[in-house]
Design a protein around this motif. Structure first.
Motif, PDB file in Angstrom:
ATOM      1  N   SER A 149       0.859  -1.181   0.000  1.00 23.81           N
ATOM      2  CA  SER A 149       0.000   0.000   0.000  1.00 23.81           C
ATOM      3  C   SER A 149       0.897   1.234   0.000  1.00 23.81           C
ATOM      4  O   SER A 149       1.929   1.250   0.675  1.00 23.81           O
ATOM      5  CB  SER A 149      -0.899   0.007   1.241  1.00 23.81           C
ATOM      6  N   TYR A 150       0.514   2.222  -0.768  1.00 20.75           N
ATOM      7  CA  TYR A 150       1.329   3.440  -0.826  1.00 20.75           C
ATOM      8  C   TYR A 150       0.446   4.635  -1.163  1.00 20.75           C
ATOM      9  O   TYR A 150      -0.656   4.483  -1.702  1.00 20.75           O
ATOM     10  CB  TYR A 150       2.446   3.296  -1.860  1.00 20.75           C
ATOM     11  N   SER A 151       0.939   5.785  -0.811  1.00 25.06           N
ATOM     12  CA  SER A 151       0.239   7.031  -1.123  1.00 25.06           C
ATOM     13  C   SER A 151       1.099   7.859  -2.067  1.00 25.06           C
ATOM     14  O   SER A 151       2.326   7.902  -1.934  1.00 25.06           O
ATOM     15  CB  SER A 151      -0.031   7.832   0.156  1.00 25.06           C
ATOM     16  N   TYR A 152       0.461   8.464  -3.020  1.00 30.22           N
ATOM     17  CA  TYR A 152       1.178   9.373  -3.914  1.00 30.22           C
ATOM     18  C   TYR A 152       0.194  10.397  -4.465  1.00 30.22           C
ATOM     19  O   TYR A 152      -1.023  10.216  -4.385  1.00 30.22           O
ATOM     20  CB  TYR A 152       1.898   8.607  -5.020  1.00 30.22           C
ATOM     21  N   ARG A 153       0.754  11.445  -5.018  1.00 31.69           N
ATOM     22  CA  ARG A 153      -0.095  12.535  -5.483  1.00 31.69           C
ATOM     23  C   ARG A 153      -0.695  12.187  -6.839  1.00 31.69           C
ATOM     24  O   ARG A 153       0.007  11.733  -7.734  1.00 31.69           O
ATOM     25  CB  ARG A 153       0.706  13.842  -5.545  1.00 31.69           C
TER      26      ARG A 153
ATOM     27  N   VAL B 246      -3.837   0.455  -2.934  1.00 33.29           N
ATOM     28  CA  VAL B 246      -3.549  -0.873  -2.391  1.00 33.29           C
ATOM     29  C   VAL B 246      -3.251  -1.775  -3.582  1.00 33.29           C
ATOM     30  O   VAL B 246      -4.155  -2.206  -4.295  1.00 33.29           O
ATOM     31  CB  VAL B 246      -4.732  -1.428  -1.575  1.00 33.29           C
ATOM     32  N   ALA B 247      -1.956  -2.003  -3.835  1.00 33.20           N
ATOM     33  CA  ALA B 247      -1.529  -2.795  -4.980  1.00 33.20           C
ATOM     34  C   ALA B 247      -1.457  -4.254  -4.569  1.00 33.20           C
ATOM     35  O   ALA B 247      -0.588  -4.649  -3.788  1.00 33.20           O
ATOM     36  CB  ALA B 247      -0.177  -2.301  -5.484  1.00 33.20           C
ATOM     37  N   GLY B 248      -2.388  -5.066  -5.074  1.00 35.36           N
ATOM     38  CA  GLY B 248      -2.448  -6.466  -4.675  1.00 35.36           C
ATOM     39  C   GLY B 248      -1.345  -7.318  -5.265  1.00 35.36           C
ATOM     40  O   GLY B 248      -0.515  -7.859  -4.539  1.00 35.36           O
ATOM     41  N   PRO B 249      -1.276  -7.432  -6.613  1.00 32.73           N
ATOM     42  CA  PRO B 249      -0.253  -8.320  -7.187  1.00 32.73           C
ATOM     43  C   PRO B 249       1.119  -7.665  -7.190  1.00 32.73           C
ATOM     44  O   PRO B 249       1.241  -6.440  -7.149  1.00 32.73           O
ATOM     45  CB  PRO B 249      -0.755  -8.539  -8.620  1.00 32.73           C
TER      46      PRO B 249
END
Length: 301
Positions: free
Chosen positions: A57-61, A81-84
């Motif tokens: 999981s990551y946050s970006y603009r 939320v990047a699953g693969p």
């Protein structure tokens, strides 16, 4: 009494036989269409080095231009939320790799062709990069594409740029943004480094991705967009501008798909990139051969 024993057999015959026939027919179609074709034996020669970025999981603009009323504001942060896991080329596509596509008649020669083999291919447009992805898919039997802006953010990790100016979104003074834009562009021009360097010159990030954020801006498959917000910040309208695609380096820069020299025009906003290059994503999904074949027959891009 015997009839009661025959009914299950008849039922099984009536249901099982059609299913079997359908399965055999489908397998034949799949085989004939080439969905399950093995990779060409020479494909390993062209296989680029890749890394696997783990799910996270990551946050970006968010990408794009955001306007509240008529005033431009910083794009909002979003959480993904990047699953693969993501399989992406470790390095930019090099000049020698790109020349193989040119020699194969599938790519145009780049505008900044170099005799060095270990320097990234630059002077390539979105269309050139897409042509290379199609060619690499054909010669390796795999499914390669340009990354989306979101995928590049996943792979770039802490190196992905934040283009925010940090101004008050409710400010009524446009001069503040003009001044901030001017100061940022002056800094970017002062630190410009136009000469492409050999792969590995800018180090690796925490996932092993090499050279991101150096002096190569990377093409993505994400269309530029313009998002209009209400005063309360909710979205009023969102307009995708396909034909103009997001490129990412030390900052984002939307570029027209046919542009090869970023200093010659085609940049929608901000300071032009030093160079345009690219890296690719490989699909590891079970249906990747199907996607490749559908693209080959012109059903997808």
């Amino acid at each position: 009494m015997p009839c009661t024993h025959d009914k299950p057999k008849l039922s099984l015959l009536h249901t099982g036989l059609p299913i079997t026939l359908i399965a055999v027919l489908a397998a034949g179609i799949v085989h004939q269409a080439g969905f399950m074709m093995s990779a060409p034996p020479e494909g390993a020669v062209y296989e680029p080095a890749t890394i696997a970025v783990p799910p996270r999981s990551y946050s970006y603009r968010s990408d794009g231009e955001f306007l509240k009323g008529t005033a431009p504001i910083d794009a909002p942060m979003k959480t993904v939320v990047a699953g693969p896991s993501l399989t992406i080329t470790k390095y930019h596509v090099t000049a020698s790799e790109y020349r193989a596509c040119v020699s194969g008649g599938a790519c145009r020669s780049s505008e900044t062709a170099t005799s060095r083999a270990d320097v990234p291919a630059t002077g390539v447009s979105f269309d050139d990069a897409t042509a290379y992805a199609h060619w690499l898919s054909e010669v390796t039997g795999e499914y390669w594409t340009l990354p989306t802006d979101e995928q590049l953010a996943q792979a770039a990790g802490k190196r992905f740029p934040d283009d925010a100016l940090g101004l008050d979104p409710d400010s009524k003074n446009p001069a503040l943004r003009w001044l901030a834009d001017y100061e940022r562009e002056a800094r970017e021009r002062a630190t410009g480094d136009p000469v492409p360097r050999p792969t590995g010159s800018f180090g690796e990030n925490e996932y092993g991705l090499a050279d991101f954020g150096g002096n190569i801006w990377e093409w993505t498959s994400t269309c530029h967009r313009r998002v209009h917000l209400y005063v309360n910040g909710s979205v009023r309208a969102s307009e995708e501008i396909c034909g103009v695609y997001v490129t990412v380096g030390t900052h984002r820069s939307p570029m027209s798909s046919f542009i090869r020299d970023p200093k010659g025009g085609g940049c929608a906003v901000g300071t032009p990139p030093d160079n345009l290059g690219f890296r690719l994503v490989k699909s590891t999904r079970w249906y990747a051969p199907l996607l490749k074949t559908l693209r080959h027959v012109g059903w997808t891009t």
